[in-house]
Design a protein around this motif. Structure first.
Motif, PDB file in Angstrom:
ATOM      1  N   TYR A  32       1.012  -1.314  -0.134  1.00 43.82           N
ATOM      2  CA  TYR A  32       0.135   0.417  -0.236  1.00 43.82           C
ATOM      3  C   TYR A  32       0.939   0.980   0.049  1.00 43.82           C
ATOM      4  N   VAL A  33       1.678   0.780   0.348  1.00 47.96           N
ATOM      5  CA  VAL A  33       2.971   2.486   0.809  1.00 47.96           C
ATOM      6  C   VAL A  33       3.174   2.666  -0.348  1.00 47.96           C
ATOM      7  N   ARG A  34       3.623   2.067  -0.971  1.00 50.24           N
ATOM      8  CA  ARG A  34       4.198   2.220  -2.863  1.00 50.24           C
ATOM      9  C   ARG A  34       4.168   4.198  -3.566  1.00 50.24           C
ATOM     10  N   PRO A  35       3.384   4.514  -3.488  1.00 50.15           N
ATOM     11  CA  PRO A  35       2.881   5.512  -4.214  1.00 50.15           C
ATOM     12  C   PRO A  35       3.503   6.302  -3.294  1.00 50.15           C
ATOM     13  N   ILE A  36       4.497   6.219  -2.567  1.00 51.63           N
ATOM     14  CA  ILE A  36       5.623   7.084  -1.523  1.00 51.63           C
ATOM     15  C   ILE A  36       6.393   7.792  -2.612  1.00 51.63           C
ATOM     16  N   GLY A  37       7.050   6.806  -3.066  1.00 43.36           N
ATOM     17  CA  GLY A  37       7.774   7.205  -3.773  1.00 43.36           C
ATOM     18  C   GLY A  37       7.259   7.545  -5.626  1.00 43.36           C
ATOM     19  N   THR A  38       5.982   7.941  -5.864  1.00 42.79           N
ATOM     20  CA  THR A  38       5.590   8.646  -6.718  1.00 42.79           C
ATOM     21  C   THR A  38       5.610   9.701  -6.198  1.00 42.79           C
ATOM     22  N   LEU A  39       5.270  10.753  -5.044  1.00 45.68           N
ATOM     23  CA  LEU A  39       5.255  12.007  -5.274  1.00 45.68           C
ATOM     24  C   LEU A  39       6.506  12.833  -4.681  1.00 45.68           C
ATOM     25  N   ASP A  40       7.475  12.632  -5.132  1.00 44.00           N
ATOM     26  CA  ASP A  40       8.276  13.966  -6.058  1.00 44.00           C
ATOM     27  C   ASP A  40       9.106  14.806  -4.998  1.00 44.00           C
ATOM     28  N   ARG A  41       8.926  14.846  -3.812  1.00 44.71           N
ATOM     29  CA  ARG A  41       8.895  15.144  -2.386  1.00 44.71           C
ATOM     30  C   ARG A  41       9.247  14.455  -1.124  1.00 44.71           C
ATOM     31  N   PRO A  42      10.327  14.979  -0.036  1.00 44.09           N
ATOM     32  CA  PRO A  42      10.040  13.805   0.916  1.00 44.09           C
ATOM     33  C   PRO A  42       8.937  13.281   1.606  1.00 44.09           C
ATOM     34  N   TYR A  43       9.570  12.374   2.218  1.00 43.38           N
ATOM     35  CA  TYR A  43       7.984  11.752   2.910  1.00 43.38           C
ATOM     36  C   TYR A  43       8.335  11.456   4.477  1.00 43.38           C
ATOM     37  N   VAL A  44       8.408  12.255   5.492  1.00 43.95           N
ATOM     38  CA  VAL A  44       8.627  12.227   6.971  1.00 43.95           C
ATOM     39  C   VAL A  44       7.351  11.457   7.258  1.00 43.95           C
ATOM     40  N   PHE A  45       8.507  10.338   8.133  1.00 46.11           N
ATOM     41  CA  PHE A  45       7.169   9.025   8.847  1.00 46.11           C
ATOM     42  C   PHE A  45       7.371   9.033   9.934  1.00 46.11           C
ATOM     43  N   VAL A  46       6.355   9.022  10.741  1.00 48.68           N
ATOM     44  CA  VAL A  46       6.448   8.314  12.355  1.00 48.68           C
ATOM     45  C   VAL A  46       5.669   6.890  12.114  1.00 48.68           C
ATOM     46  N   LYS A  47       6.072   6.370  13.367  1.00 52.00           N
ATOM     47  CA  LYS A  47       4.740   5.133  13.246  1.00 52.00           C
ATOM     48  C   LYS A  47       4.583   5.134  14.147  1.00 52.00           C
ATOM     49  N   GLY A  48       3.059   5.164  13.773  1.00 54.64           N
ATOM     50  CA  GLY A  48       1.509   5.028  15.332  1.00 54.64           C
ATOM     51  C   GLY A  48       0.595   3.517  15.208  1.00 54.64           C
ATOM     52  N   ASN A  49       0.423   3.267  15.963  1.00 55.85           N
ATOM     53  CA  ASN A  49      -0.276   2.152  16.664  1.00 55.85           C
ATOM     54  C   ASN A  49      -0.435   1.045  15.663  1.00 55.85           C
ATOM     55  N   HIS A  50      -1.704   1.249  14.799  1.00 52.88           N
ATOM     56  CA  HIS A  50      -1.194   0.382  13.812  1.00 52.88           C
ATOM     57  C   HIS A  50      -0.352  -0.309  12.755  1.00 52.88           C
ATOM     58  N   ASP A  51       0.621   0.763  13.123  1.00 54.67           N
ATOM     59  CA  ASP A  51       1.875  -0.178  12.242  1.00 54.67           C
ATOM     60  C   ASP A  51       2.890  -0.579  12.841  1.00 54.67           C
ATOM     61  N   SER A  52       3.255  -1.718  11.757  1.00 53.07           N
ATOM     62  CA  SER A  52       3.923  -2.541  12.702  1.00 53.07           C
ATOM     63  C   SER A  52       5.611  -2.425  11.696  1.00 53.07           C
ATOM     64  N   VAL A  53       6.786  -3.223  12.638  1.00 52.04           N
ATOM     65  CA  VAL A  53       7.929  -2.930  12.121  1.00 52.04           C
ATOM     66  C   VAL A  53       7.836  -3.003  10.605  1.00 52.04           C
ATOM     67  N   ALA A  54       7.220  -4.231   9.558  1.00 48.39           N
ATOM     68  CA  ALA A  54       7.324  -4.450   8.958  1.00 48.39           C
ATOM     69  C   ALA A  54       6.575  -3.200   8.518  1.00 48.39           C
ATOM     70  N   THR A  55       5.672  -2.387   8.612  1.00 48.72           N
ATOM     71  CA  THR A  55       5.247  -1.427   8.345  1.00 48.72           C
ATOM     72  C   THR A  55       5.964  -0.549   7.816  1.00 48.72           C
ATOM     73  N   VAL A  56       6.850  -0.339   8.741  1.00 44.93           N
ATOM     74  CA  VAL A  56       7.473   0.600   8.722  1.00 44.93           C
ATOM     75  C   VAL A  56       9.321   0.538   8.029  1.00 44.93           C
ATOM     76  N   ALA A  57       9.297  -0.896   7.842  1.00 48.09           N
ATOM     77  CA  ALA A  57      10.147  -1.123   6.502  1.00 48.09           C
ATOM     78  C   ALA A  57       9.911  -1.053   5.308  1.00 48.09           C
ATOM     79  N   ALA A  58       8.793  -0.648   5.008  1.00 42.78           N
ATOM     80  CA  ALA A  58       8.330  -0.452   3.843  1.00 42.78           C
ATOM     81  C   ALA A  58       8.209   0.614   3.445  1.00 42.78           C
ATOM     82  N   VAL A  59       7.623   1.450   3.768  1.00 42.93           N
ATOM     83  CA  VAL A  59       7.419   2.826   4.222  1.00 42.93           C
ATOM     84  C   VAL A  59       9.870   3.055   3.965  1.00 42.93           C
TER      85      VAL A  59
END
Length: 485
Positions: free
Chosen positions: A263-290
């Motif tokens: 689901y997070v793949r569109p981040i790479g198409t936004l053409d600008r920095p995407y600063v992310f912090v983990k939420g309570n629904h995000d796992s270690v795998a989610t953070v790694a994918a981002v």
């Protein structure tokens, strides 16, 4: 007797070694196999989520289906055409039937060959080799026949769940409601994005503040919760407002499973920095994918400078991906807030913006940065702490995700554009953008000025009042609300 034992042993070894069929069912890559079993049941395993067990038959064989991965091409097709979701269940069932038939045929052939090879290697007799093959064929035919005769269709309605699948009964109910409402929701997406464009044109005529090109523009989003519509809206706002940085304050996923990582793949198409912090629904795998996406910046208790802005933040210490884990102890988030606040106040130079998912204990972040960006509550709120730190709590940019289609009131889609002084990185003004949820296609903007809101908060403080949400209604502009579905 030796021939019977060799036939059974050869068939069993052959099934273990070469009895697995790998095929594609919908967007899923699955392994299917028929194995000897005393109990006789059907097993569906999705690593690392859990296992589903069905007492489907009484026979000395079991059917095992393992979901190995998600096929990228299949996901791309769904992403390009979301209406395919309505046909996905029928497609997967049809494909799985073909996979099971193929696994049964392969299992029979492999078992017979295994029995024959075993007998041939040990007994070195053509006669006994054919006899072992015949015994294996009779055994397979008998097992398959027994499974068919004892098959219990009702058992499928009451499977046993393990792992995260223990939440499956309630999730299936949610999924049915979501599937029913998704068609109506998908039809509105184009209209919502069109309203974003019209909304931007409206901001150009707002009277009291005109952001110039020198200001740094930050787009604050939060709580996407797997909503596919969020990416198109984020891209539209980021492009039309020409933002420099996108900040996501967490809960980009819903259950944090590896299957959600695509689901997070569109981040790479936004053409600008995407600063992310983990939420309570995000796992270690989610953070790694981002983190694997181009343009991504993960905040993990270390300051990071992006576009001249010094960011700091840390992950939500909890992982509460489903309803069974909600309402967990508040102590974890309290201790996490205290830790992030202490680390932030110790920075030299200090951070310009601190990002932390849950602002429940935001008082412990006071003084760690002039501005705190958060989410979690699926509602928007902005207030000043005693030490002067401003907390900006974002609503759900995913409209609370696809779960919001589960018979609930429409949840608005919320995101904000922040205007920062390029020299000091201090907040000058911000636009709160609100788009209608399911059944609505409205769009509204509220422009706020940092100095005016600080004065208002100061007046409230003088009167002994607690900080309140800053409305800014005097500069709210709306665009045509759509009819409910």
């Amino acid at each position: 007797m030796a021939t019977v034992i060799l036939a059974l042993l050869g068939a069993w070894v052959a099934l273990l070694v070469a009895g697995t069929t790998r095929e594609v069912a919908g967007p899923l890559v699955v392994d299917a196999s028929v194995r000897p079993s005393w109990g006789g049941q059907s097993i569906v395993q999705v690593d690392p989520i859990g296992t589903l067990l069905v007492d489907s038959h009484t026979a000395p064989v079991s059917l095992q289906v393992n979901v190995r991965s998600v096929e990228e091409e299949g996901l791309n097709q769904i992403a390009d055409n979301p209406t395919m979701l309505t046909e996905l269940d029928d497609r997967i069932v049809s494909d799985l039937q073909d996979v099971i038939v193929a696994a049964g045929v392969r299992g029979a052939i492999v078992a017979v060959l295994g029995a024959a090879i075993g007998a041939a290697l040990v007994l070195r007799s053509v006669r006994y080799t054919f006899l072992a093959a015949g015994l294996a064929l009779v055994g397979i035919a008998g097992s398959y026949g027994s499974a068919a005769l004892t098959y219990d269709a009702e058992a499928v309605r009451s499977p046993t769940y393990t792992g995260l699948f223990e939440a499956a009964p309630q999730l299936v109910g949610e999924a049915e409601e979501i599937a029913t409402n998704f068609d109506a929701y998908a039809e509105q997406l184009a209209g919502i994005v069109t309203n974003v464009g019209a909304l931007y044109n409206t901001t150009l005529s707002l009277p009291t503040f005109s952001p110039d090109d020198d200001l740094t523009r930050v787009l604050h989003v939060s709580d996407l919760h797997l909503n596919p519509a969020a990416w198109e809206i984020i891209d539209a706002v980021a492009t039309q407002y020409d933002v420099d940085v996108i900040v996501d304050s967490g809960d980009i996923a819903d259950h944090g499973t590896p299957l959600e990582s695509n689901y997070v793949r569109p981040i790479g198409t936004l053409d600008r920095p995407y600063v992310f912090v983990k939420g309570n629904h995000d796992s270690v795998a989610t953070v790694a994918a981002v983190e694997a996406q181009p343009n991504s910046v993960i905040l993990d208790k270390e300051p990071v400078e992006v576009k001249g802005i010094r960011f700091f933040g840390g992950p939500d210490p909890r992982f509460t991906p489903d309803r069974t884990t909600r309402g967990t102890s508040d102590e974890e988030i309290l201790n996490g807030s205290i830790e992030i606040g202490e680390l932030g106040r110790a920075l030299d130079p200090p951070a310009d913006i601190l990002v932390f998912h849950d602002p429940s204990h935001a008082e412990h972040l006071d003084g760690a940065a002039p501005l705190v960006l958060s989410g979690h509550g699926h509602r928007r709120n902005t207030y000043l702490l005693e030490g002067g730190t401003r907390v900006m709590m974002q609503g759900s940019t995913g409209g609370a995700g696809l779960r919001a289609l589960d018979g609930e009131e429409p949840t608005p889609i919320m995101l904000s554009v922040l205007y920062l002084d390029p020299e000091t990185s201090r907040l000058v003004a911000w636009d709160d953008i609100t788009l209608g949820g399911l059944g609505l296609s409205s769009a509204q903007i509220e422009r706020h000025h940092a100095e005016e809101s600080e004065d208002a908060a100061s007046d409230d403080s003088d009167n002994g009042d607690e900080p309140e949400e800053i409305e800014g209604e005097e500069e709210a502009y709306g665009l045509g609300a759509g009819a409910g579905r």
